[in-house]
Design a protein around this motif. Structure first.
Motif, PDB file in Angstrom:
ATOM      1  N   ASP A  14      39.554  54.964  66.773  1.00 46.80           N
ATOM      2  CA  ASP A  14      39.757  56.134  65.919  1.00 46.80           C
ATOM      3  C   ASP A  14      39.387  57.412  66.669  1.00 46.80           C
ATOM      4  O   ASP A  14      40.089  58.432  66.570  1.00 46.80           O
ATOM      5  N   LEU A  15      38.301  57.358  67.431  1.00 45.74           N
ATOM      6  CA  LEU A  15      37.906  58.523  68.225  1.00 45.74           C
ATOM      7  C   LEU A  15      38.960  58.839  69.282  1.00 45.74           C
ATOM      8  O   LEU A  15      39.266  60.013  69.536  1.00 45.74           O
ATOM      9  N   ARG A  17      42.137  58.341  69.052  1.00 44.38           N
ATOM     10  CA  ARG A  17      43.248  59.014  68.366  1.00 44.38           C
ATOM     11  C   ARG A  17      42.924  60.478  68.097  1.00 44.38           C
ATOM     12  O   ARG A  17      43.798  61.353  68.210  1.00 44.38           O
ATOM     13  N   ARG A  18      41.681  60.769  67.759  1.00 41.08           N
ATOM     14  CA  ARG A  18      41.287  62.158  67.525  1.00 41.08           C
ATOM     15  C   ARG A  18      41.317  62.960  68.831  1.00 41.08           C
ATOM     16  O   ARG A  18      41.724  64.131  68.849  1.00 41.08           O
ATOM     17  N   ALA A  21      44.869  63.753  69.555  1.00 44.55           N
ATOM     18  CA  ALA A  21      45.348  64.845  68.706  1.00 44.55           C
ATOM     19  C   ALA A  21      44.872  66.190  69.244  1.00 44.55           C
ATOM     20  O   ALA A  21      45.625  67.176  69.269  1.00 44.55           O
ATOM     21  N   GLY A  22      43.617  66.237  69.693  1.00 40.05           N
ATOM     22  CA  GLY A  22      43.101  67.473  70.274  1.00 40.05           C
ATOM     23  C   GLY A  22      43.838  67.860  71.536  1.00 40.05           C
ATOM     24  O   GLY A  22      44.131  69.045  71.769  1.00 40.05           O
TER      25      GLY A  22
END
Length: 345
Positions: A14-15, A17-18, A21-22
């Motif tokens: 999940d991290l 993916r974040r 996105a950044g």
């Protein structure tokens, strides 16, 4: 020097993916900043401009790569897949260190191979991998080592060991020899191959290995470690088409035994490859290799038991299997608990 690591793969993904996105956000901002700087010219008040954005993107890229390596390594080194937090002692502190160590190992092994003496190869592995060979489970180390050795180097090491320790066993290593191989170079390379293959780190040159490697090399790899179910099916289709009329041997035993860990892969083989399934069944019917028969029956039970894999695929596998068995086939007795279709839902 390694480190003790605790990581929750699902949260780490999940991290990642974040972070991705950044990075995408920064990719969209950079052209706008470039255009603004160009338009402002000497009037631009900022001192760093896109340099800061570029450094931020590089940080996000490096962080994602490091995190992926940590996830892959933890999942390969923990013997039983668990949910939640995984705790494991990493053999290396980072991916760069693992890659460097792999290059050192490969250099020593290639030099030993050049001598033509299997004992030198064993010494090279023992000196580089440590007493337990934990480095073989690190995907970055595994990929670096295999990338340097190449498919030909892997075959040379495994064949050299078998010719020295189990001469003449081209139909697969018998159990005693396989146990010795697990603690020697074949075991280290099998674990490295599985770690690199499962994490998608093998290069394109490895795609042809199932088609070009000797059968005993392939079955040693799948017997001493656990590559993916997809690779297992590729190996199975290749081997079962090489000698479709041959009787059961240790190669066939190791193949059947490997399927016990991959019931869905065996379901797919049964459902999609009737010809190859027939080779397995014909070898079973001969009744000349009890160990193979036990391994195949156990793998089939695990693949066909209620709840194994997806219901639709399991039913297709069962239908294909029963359609391939003659009324008097010896396997019926071993599968009698599955004869009631209601028990297989």
């Amino acid at each position: 020097m390694g480190e003790f690591v605790g990581i929750d793969p699902s949260r780490a993904h999940d991290l990642i993916r974040r972070l991705e996105a950044g990075s995408l956000l920064l990719s969209g901002v950079r052209p706008l900043v470039d255009a603004a700087v160009a338009e402002a010219g000497d009037d631009w008040a900022g001192r760093h401009g896109t340099t800061a954005l570029r450094r931020a993107q590089e940080f996000l890229h490096d962080a994602r790569r490091e995190l992926r390596w940590r996830i892959d390594t933890a999942e390969q080194l923990v013997p039983v897949r668990e949910r939640g937090l995984l705790t494991v002692a990493f053999p290396f502190a980072g991916e760069a260190e693992a890659t460097w160590a792999a290059a050192e190992t490969a250099t020593a092994v290639l030099a030993a191979l050049a001598t033509g003496r299997p004992a030198e190869v064993e010494r090279a592995f023992a000196a580089s991998a440590g007493p337990t060979g934990e480095a073989a489970g690190d995907p970055a180390h595994a990929a670096g080592l295999l990338g340097a050795l190449g498919p030909d180097g892997l075959v040379l090491v495994l064949r050299g060991w078998s010719e020295a320790e189990a001469p003449g066993e081209r139909d697969g290593l018998p159990p005693a020899a396989l146990a010795r191989a697990a603690d020697a170079s074949p075991g280290l390379l099998a674990r490295a191959f599985a770690a690199a293959e499962r994490t998608g780190r093998l290069g394109e040159e490895w795609r042809e290995l199932p088609a070009t490697a000797p059968a005993d090399v392939l079955t040693t790899l799948i017997a001493l470690a656990r590559p993916s179910g997809a690779l297992l099916n590729v190996v199975a289709v290749e081997l079962l088409n090489r000698r479709p009329d041959a009787g059961p041997d240790w190669n066939l035993h190791h193949l059947a035994h490997a399927y016990r860990a991959f019931p869905e892969a065996l379901q797919e083989l049964l459902a999609e490859h009737q010809k190859e399934t027939g080779v397995l069944l014909d070898a079973y019917a001969l009744g000349t290799h009890p160990a193979y028969e036990r391994a195949l029956a156990a793998a089939l039970r695990r693949a066909l038991e209620p709840g194994a894999g997806a219901d639709g695929l399991r039913e297709r596998a069962w239908s294909a299997l029963t359609g391939a068995l003659d009324a008097g086939h010896r396997l019926w007795q071993d599968l009698e608990t599955f004869l009631d279709a209601g028990e297989r839902v």
